[in-house]
Design a protein around this motif. Structure first.
Motif, PDB file in Angstrom:
ATOM      1  N   SER A  42      29.224  67.417  33.366  1.00  0.00           N
ATOM      2  CA  SER A  42      30.269  68.437  33.257  1.00  0.00           C
ATOM      3  C   SER A  42      29.742  69.804  33.680  1.00  0.00           C
ATOM      4  N   GLU A  43      28.496  70.119  33.342  1.00  0.00           N
ATOM      5  CA  GLU A  43      27.887  71.375  33.781  1.00  0.00           C
ATOM      6  C   GLU A  43      27.783  71.408  35.306  1.00  0.00           C
ATOM      7  N   LEU A  44      27.415  70.267  35.881  1.00  0.00           N
ATOM      8  CA  LEU A  44      27.308  70.184  37.337  1.00  0.00           C
ATOM      9  C   LEU A  44      28.668  70.438  37.980  1.00  0.00           C
ATOM     10  N   CYS A  93      20.475  66.379  40.684  1.00  0.00           N
ATOM     11  CA  CYS A  93      20.223  65.068  41.293  1.00  0.00           C
ATOM     12  C   CYS A  93      20.124  63.949  40.255  1.00  0.00           C
ATOM     13  N   ASP A  94      20.076  64.315  38.987  1.00  0.00           N
ATOM     14  CA  ASP A  94      20.079  63.301  37.928  1.00  0.00           C
ATOM     15  C   ASP A  94      21.468  62.707  37.740  1.00  0.00           C
ATOM     16  N   TYR A  95      22.451  63.252  38.436  1.00  0.00           N
ATOM     17  CA  TYR A  95      23.831  62.793  38.313  1.00  0.00           C
ATOM     18  C   TYR A  95      24.374  62.444  39.699  1.00  0.00           C
ATOM     19  N   PRO A  96      23.808  61.413  40.305  1.00  0.00           N
ATOM     20  CA  PRO A  96      24.185  61.072  41.690  1.00  0.00           C
ATOM     21  C   PRO A  96      25.643  60.685  41.858  1.00  0.00           C
ATOM     22  N   THR A  97      26.259  60.108  40.818  1.00  0.00           N
ATOM     23  CA  THR A  97      27.660  59.713  40.960  1.00  0.00           C
ATOM     24  C   THR A  97      28.578  60.917  41.093  1.00  0.00           C
ATOM     25  N   ALA A  98      28.089  62.087  40.663  1.00  0.00           N
ATOM     26  CA  ALA A  98      28.862  63.316  40.829  1.00  0.00           C
ATOM     27  C   ALA A  98      28.377  64.123  42.024  1.00  0.00           C
ATOM     28  N   LEU A  99      27.054  64.197  42.213  1.00  0.00           N
ATOM     29  CA  LEU A  99      26.510  65.045  43.269  1.00  0.00           C
ATOM     30  C   LEU A  99      26.739  64.474  44.659  1.00  0.00           C
ATOM     31  N   THR A 100      26.528  63.170  44.831  1.00  0.00           N
ATOM     32  CA  THR A 100      26.674  62.590  46.165  1.00  0.00           C
ATOM     33  C   THR A 100      28.090  62.751  46.719  1.00  0.00           C
ATOM     34  N   PRO A 101      29.142  62.441  45.944  1.00  0.00           N
ATOM     35  CA  PRO A 101      30.498  62.688  46.463  1.00  0.00           C
ATOM     36  C   PRO A 101      30.758  64.167  46.737  1.00  0.00           C
ATOM     37  N   ALA A 102      30.186  65.036  45.904  1.00  0.00           N
ATOM     38  CA  ALA A 102      30.368  66.472  46.128  1.00  0.00           C
ATOM     39  C   ALA A 102      29.747  66.894  47.455  1.00  0.00           C
ATOM     40  N   LEU A 103      28.553  66.392  47.736  1.00  0.00           N
ATOM     41  CA  LEU A 103      27.895  66.725  48.995  1.00  0.00           C
ATOM     42  C   LEU A 103      28.628  66.115  50.185  1.00  0.00           C
ATOM     43  N   ARG A 104      29.211  64.934  49.987  1.00  0.00           N
ATOM     44  CA  ARG A 104      30.024  64.331  51.049  1.00  0.00           C
ATOM     45  C   ARG A 104      31.198  65.249  51.405  1.00  0.00           C
ATOM     46  N   SER A 105      31.821  65.802  50.379  1.00  0.00           N
ATOM     47  CA  SER A 105      32.969  66.678  50.622  1.00  0.00           C
ATOM     48  C   SER A 105      32.553  67.997  51.262  1.00  0.00           C
ATOM     49  N   LEU A 106      31.272  68.329  51.141  1.00  0.00           N
ATOM     50  CA  LEU A 106      30.753  69.566  51.723  1.00  0.00           C
ATOM     51  C   LEU A 106      30.015  69.322  53.035  1.00  0.00           C
ATOM     52  N   ALA A 107      30.131  68.127  53.579  1.00  0.00           N
ATOM     53  CA  ALA A 107      29.376  67.780  54.784  1.00  0.00           C
ATOM     54  C   ALA A 107      29.717  68.695  55.954  1.00  0.00           C
ATOM     55  N   SER A 123      20.243  57.230  46.706  1.00  0.00           N
ATOM     56  CA  SER A 123      21.631  57.673  46.532  1.00  0.00           C
ATOM     57  C   SER A 123      22.060  58.648  47.623  1.00  0.00           C
ATOM     58  N   PHE A 124      21.115  59.017  48.478  1.00  0.00           N
ATOM     59  CA  PHE A 124      21.419  59.888  49.622  1.00  0.00           C
ATOM     60  C   PHE A 124      22.105  59.108  50.744  1.00  0.00           C
ATOM     61  N   GLU A 125      22.107  57.790  50.670  1.00  0.00           N
ATOM     62  CA  GLU A 125      22.573  56.956  51.785  1.00  0.00           C
ATOM     63  C   GLU A 125      23.972  57.294  52.291  1.00  0.00           C
ATOM     64  N   PRO A 126      24.978  57.543  51.424  1.00  0.00           N
ATOM     65  CA  PRO A 126      26.305  57.870  51.954  1.00  0.00           C
ATOM     66  C   PRO A 126      26.322  59.148  52.783  1.00  0.00           C
ATOM     67  N   LEU A 127      25.299  59.988  52.627  1.00  0.00           N
ATOM     68  CA  LEU A 127      25.247  61.245  53.361  1.00  0.00           C
ATOM     69  C   LEU A 127      24.570  61.098  54.722  1.00  0.00           C
ATOM     70  N   MET A 128      23.860  60.006  54.906  1.00  0.00           N
ATOM     71  CA  MET A 128      23.072  59.819  56.127  1.00  0.00           C
ATOM     72  C   MET A 128      23.925  59.918  57.399  1.00  0.00           C
ATOM     73  N   PRO A 129      25.015  59.164  57.514  1.00  0.00           N
ATOM     74  CA  PRO A 129      25.794  59.237  58.765  1.00  0.00           C
ATOM     75  C   PRO A 129      26.531  60.552  58.944  1.00  0.00           C
ATOM     76  N   LEU A 130      26.669  61.316  57.879  1.00  0.00           N
ATOM     77  CA  LEU A 130      27.376  62.586  57.957  1.00  0.00           C
ATOM     78  C   LEU A 130      26.466  63.738  58.367  1.00  0.00           C
ATOM     79  N   LEU A 131      25.185  63.636  58.024  1.00  0.00           N
ATOM     80  CA  LEU A 131      24.268  64.757  58.223  1.00  0.00           C
ATOM     81  C   LEU A 131      23.226  64.523  59.308  1.00  0.00           C
ATOM     82  N   LEU A 132      22.716  63.296  59.408  1.00  0.00           N
ATOM     83  CA  LEU A 132      21.590  63.065  60.308  1.00  0.00           C
ATOM     84  C   LEU A 132      21.916  63.302  61.785  1.00  0.00           C
ATOM     85  N   PRO A 133      23.087  62.901  62.293  1.00  0.00           N
ATOM     86  CA  PRO A 133      23.372  63.178  63.709  1.00  0.00           C
ATOM     87  C   PRO A 133      23.272  64.657  64.060  1.00  0.00           C
TER      88      PRO A 133
END
Length: 260
Positions: free
Chosen positions: A19-21, A60-74, A106-116
């Motif tokens: 919730s803080e995140l 990063c201790d809350y990947p289920t919240a952080l990873t989708p957030a970073l996806r939305s900020l790609a 848990s970074f995997e969903p971000l790989m195709p969005l950021l690495l290219p």
């Protein structure tokens, strides 16, 4: 007021719950959604510095919240990383490296969005940008241990930029040296490694060819059972395309087979 990495980092925000995140992310999003202009770029950079500090402070201790957030900020991330303003670019790049380090697999969903985008930056003429981006890709390889990075690297090997091809083949070598061997032994990954060797063994750049040999040497150790199918194929198609240094590299294997 111009941003200050020191002033942001000294805040050291801590995430002690999901919730803080979510609360911190909600406060950051408005600045990250701004269009980059002379008046707004420092606010965007401040937002990324805050986000990076959050990643270091427990987000990063809350990947289920952080990873989708970073996806939305790609999109804001890739836009900022590509900025000609090096301080803004560095702030966004730090978000990528800190999140990769903290999230691991848990970074995997971000790989195709950021690495290219990161790979495309390696073809720029700016040496500072290239050095920073190369270091970031190295962090992603080593910290996430994700074999899904390989197809992005092999695709980059066909680029016209020798610098990008060099960084890509060096990253393939890093994968062979640090990724989990059982992951690389899977058919799809083994073929990607073999494709990387094929596309660089006759590269116009001698430096790329040199690293290609190192990749091949690592491949022989990691996947010795595939040499018959890949290099010692009956038709000799692949063998015919290998240059002299590959032939020298194969000599010990050939002598061993004759002695068996």
């Amino acid at each position: 007021m111009p941003f200050s990495a020191r002033s942001i980092s000294t805040l050291s925000p801590q995430c002690n719950s999901e919730s803080e995140l979510q609360h911190e992310l909600a406060s950051i999003r408005p600045s990250l959604s701004l269009t980059e202009t002379e008046e707004t770029w420092d606010k965007i950079a401040n937002g990324f510095l805050r986000l990076s500090a959050l990643c270091k402070g427990g987000a990063c201790d809350y990947p289920t919240a952080l990873t989708p957030a970073l996806r939305s900020l790609a999109r804001p991330l890739t836009s900022a990383v590509s900025s000609e303003r090096t301080r803004l670019s560095a702030a966004a790049l730090d978000v990528i490296t800190t999140s990769a380090t903290g999230l691991g697999t848990s970074f995997e969903p971000l790989m195709p969005l950021l690495l290219p985008t990161l790979l495309s930056l390696c073809s720029r003429p700016n040496k500072v940008v290239i050095a920073r981006t190369k270091a970031a890709i190295q962090v992603i390889v080593e910290q996430t241990q994700l074999p899904s990075i390989l197809p992005h690297l092999t695709q980059a090997l066909g680029d016209k930029s020798a610098t990008l091809r060099m960084i890509a083949i060096e990253s393939v070598l890093a994968c062979l040296n640090c990724l989990n061997p059982p992951d690389l032994e899977k058919e799809v990954r083994a073929k990607e490694i073999e494709g990387a060797i094929r596309s660089t063994v006759t590269d116009a750049s001698g430096d790329v060819r040199k690293v290609s040999r190192q990749v091949f040497d690592a491949y022989k150790i990691l996947l010795p059972d595939r040499i018959d199918r890949y290099v010692l194929a009956p038709a000799g198609v692949v063998l015919a395309n290998l240059n002299s240094f590959m032939a020298v590299s194969l000599a010990p294997c050939l002598r061993l087979r004759r002695n068996i």
